[in-house]
Each structure stands twice: as C-alpha cells, then as structure tokens.
Design a protein around this motif. Structure first.
Motif, PDB file in Angstrom:
ATOM      1  N   TRP A   1       0.829  -1.203   0.000  1.00 19.90           N
ATOM      2  CA  TRP A   1       0.000   0.000   0.000  1.00 19.90           C
ATOM      3  C   TRP A   1       0.867   1.258   0.000  1.00 19.90           C
ATOM      4  O   TRP A   1       0.554   2.232  -0.684  1.00 19.90           O
ATOM      5  CB  TRP A   1      -0.913  -0.013   1.236  1.00 19.90           C
ATOM      6  N   ARG A   2       1.958   1.217   0.753  1.00 20.50           N
ATOM      7  CA  ARG A   2       2.863   2.382   0.788  1.00 20.50           C
ATOM      8  C   ARG A   2       3.486   2.636  -0.579  1.00 20.50           C
ATOM      9  O   ARG A   2       3.648   3.793  -0.997  1.00 20.50           O
ATOM     10  CB  ARG A   2       3.960   2.166   1.830  1.00 20.50           C
ATOM     11  N   ARG A   3       3.809   1.551  -1.293  1.00 20.86           N
ATOM     12  CA  ARG A   3       4.390   1.722  -2.627  1.00 20.86           C
ATOM     13  C   ARG A   3       3.373   2.338  -3.591  1.00 20.86           C
ATOM     14  O   ARG A   3       3.724   3.146  -4.454  1.00 20.86           O
ATOM     15  CB  ARG A   3       4.889   0.373  -3.169  1.00 20.86           C
ATOM     16  N   VAL A   4       2.099   1.937  -3.437  1.00 24.11           N
ATOM     17  CA  VAL A   4       1.046   2.531  -4.275  1.00 24.11           C
ATOM     18  C   VAL A   4       0.921   4.019  -3.995  1.00 24.11           C
ATOM     19  O   VAL A   4       0.830   4.847  -4.927  1.00 24.11           O
ATOM     20  CB  VAL A   4      -0.302   1.817  -4.027  1.00 24.11           C
ATOM     21  N   VAL A   5       0.905   4.387  -2.724  1.00 22.61           N
ATOM     22  CA  VAL A   5       0.807   5.817  -2.351  1.00 22.61           C
ATOM     23  C   VAL A   5       1.991   6.600  -2.898  1.00 22.61           C
ATOM     24  O   VAL A   5       1.839   7.671  -3.481  1.00 22.61           O
ATOM     25  CB  VAL A   5       0.727   5.963  -0.819  1.00 22.61           C
TER      26      VAL A   5
END
Length: 338
Positions: free
Chosen positions: A330-334
């Motif tokens: 999720w952090r990589r998507v953000v």
C-alpha cells in the motif's frame, strides 16, 4: 497427415511445435488407414509430429517416450489401439505393429451430433484450452475430430479463452518432454533482483490455480519447487540431459503442495458484504471463525499481493509478515501516485 518435413514438435529453434492433440490425431488417422498396421519405425518416420525428429539420433529416446505417452493418451480416449506381435517374434517391439480396427472404433448407430452440437462441444473445449482443464479438453477435441466431425470456431463466430498459464509453461513442458536442463531468472519473495537458476525440470503441477515447477536445482544439488509467476525472464533449454523424474512425480508434488496449503494460513477480517468478504469466504480451504477468515495458501507472499488488492476492505490480523507485506504494498502505491 503423414509425410516427412511437415511441421513438427520443437527439437530446435527452427521447428514449430505441433500441439499434442494434432499429433495424436495424425496417429489415429495413420493407424486407421492401414489394415495390417504400422511398426513403431513406420510411425516415427512417416507420421507428422514424429517424422520431423526421426533423423535426430540424439533426440531418439525423447521421441520414443513421446510416442509411448501418445499411445496411452489415445487409448484413454477409448480408441482401440491394438498391438500385434509378428508371428514367431512375440515380444519383439521392433517388429510389433500397431493398428486401429475400424469396426471397433465408430460411434453407435443411434448417436449423432448436429452441426450446432459439435460447435458447442468444440467451443467448450476452446474456452478451457489453456487452463487446468486443457488436457481433458484437448482429448475431447481429438476424439470428436477422429470420429469425423469438423470442430470449427467459425460455426459459433467466436471462441473465448481463459488463459491460466505463464509464458514459462510451454518451454518448461518441452524441456520435460525432451529431458533437458533449463535455466531461467527467478525472483524470490522479498528480493529486488532475480537469480539465475539452472535446474533439471521434473514435473509441472497446477495447485489452487497456480502453476509450479518441481525440479532438481543443480546449483544447490537439491530438489526445489518454483512458482512459475516468479520466473521473470525467458526459459532457456540447455543441450544437457536432465535427471530422470521418479515415478508419479507430479502426484507426489501435488500431495506436498497440499500439505503446505493445509498448514500455511493467514487470518483476515473483511468488511461484511464487500468483494473481499465474498471472495475470501468462498476461497478453497477458508475457515470462518466469527468475523475472522482463516485463509489457506501455499505462498504467503503471493497471498499478501492478493490481499493488498482489496484495499481498505480487509484487515490482516496475522501473521505479522503478511500484515507488513500488505502495508508495504500500500505504501508503494501511495508513493507511486505522489
């Protein structure tokens, strides 16, 4: 259907691969066209799908194994493929003849298929031609054709397909058939760069919708099972003979994967009524304990990828490694979206 220098199975980069169902169909036609039968040498040297490899002495053992497998597949179709000994030379496989008596291989008089029925049967097989049902669908098409029915997509006008195999599947299947070693780049969970693996491929296994390669890893001199989706580049077939698989290799690997599946779990809470709730609740092996879903998998890293796709509709209770992996995705998507 017969004759030299038509298209054949891949034995080198210049040859186009003949699908198994086409090769077996050629074999059925050849054996039905003769009353006295054909010897193995006759078949391997004249029937399309075999003849293209018959002159390659180094490939002879693989070609004969392929013929033996095709014989068994054809018999499993219900085709009465007979083996006839030469009088006075019983048991001599060089002189044995193979034949399919026409009188024993025909549809009963009271069974007929309309053009629409044949088209629908063909369509059903085409839909699944690259999935876990591909073997059964290929055999069904072969049997329909051998009874004299034309199986054409054009009668319907379109033939949807479900692709369920990675690009590495076909070259690995070829390497197993030819008993050759392979090399490929493999990205392990958590790694940022792939490693080059050199292996003797032993069996391809589909478990819970994912293809796995069981092989002997020559680099560590030990058996390993690889997830095909982690092969991130081309599979190279080396001109080195691979190790021979043990009997029932694929069945044994299936059992081992199932054992891993039974003991490897993650606990997830999904928003009631959400897509995540429906999908995970109905997933094979899931156990419902109150609001918690105990989800089984053979690979926690792959499961983390699947769970991350559900976004805010899920909360991973444990294990910590899966929860952390989902949060990291999720952090990589953000980050990627600024």
């Amino acid at each position: 259907m017969a004759g030299r220098r038509a298209t054949g199975d891949t034995a080198g980069p210049a040859r186009r691969r003949v699908p198994p169902e086409q090769r077996q169909f050629n074999l059925i036609l050849a054996l039905m066209a003769t009353e006295q039968g054909l010897t193995k040498q006759d078949i391997l040297s004249t029937v399309a799908g075999y003849a293209e490899r018959a002159d390659d002495a180094s490939d002879r053992a693989s070609l004969e194994r392929q013929f033996e497998r095709d014989k068994e597949d054809v018999r499993e179709l219900g085709v009465p493929l007979e083996t006839v000994d030469q009088p006075g030379a019983e048991g001599d496989t060089r002189l044995q003849r193979y034949r399919i008596p026409k009188s024993l291989y025909q549809l009963p008089d009271d069974i007929e298929f309309s053009a629409e029925e044949v088209a629908l049967l063909g369509l059903a097989a085409q839909v699944w031609r690259e999935s876990s049902l591909s073997e059964q669908s290929r055999r069904a098409l072969t049997k329909l054709k051998s009874f004299g029915h034309a199986v054409e997509q054009s009668v319907i006008g379109f033939a949807p397909s479900i692709r369920a195999r990675e690009s590495a599947h076909d070259p690995l299947a070829e390497a197993i058939d030819r008993r050759r070693r392979v090399s490929f780049p493999y990205l392990k969970p958590g790694a940022t760069e792939p490693e080059l693996r050199r292996v003797s491929p032993l069996a391809l296994v589909n478990h819970e919708g994912r293809w796995h390669l069981h092989a002997h890893d020559e680099g560590v001199d030990a058996p390993r099972t690889f997830l095909l989706r982690r092969i991130v580049g081309a599979v190279r077939i080396d001109d080195v003979e691979a190790r021979a698989p043990r009997p029932d290799e694929a069945a044994r690997v299936q059992r081992e994967l199932q054992e891993v599946f039974e003991r490897t779990t993650a606990t997830v809470v999904a928003r009631p009524g959400s897509e995540a709730d429906v999908v995970l609740r109905n997933r094979a092996g899931t156990v419902v304990e109150g609001e918690a879903l105990i989800v089984r998998t053979t690979d926690l890293a792959v499961l983390a990828e699947e769970l991350a796709a559900f976004g805010a509709d899920i909360r991973v209770v444990g294990p910590d490694a899966v929860r952390d992996a989902v949060i990291e995705r999720w952090r990589r998507v953000v980050s990627a979206h600024g």
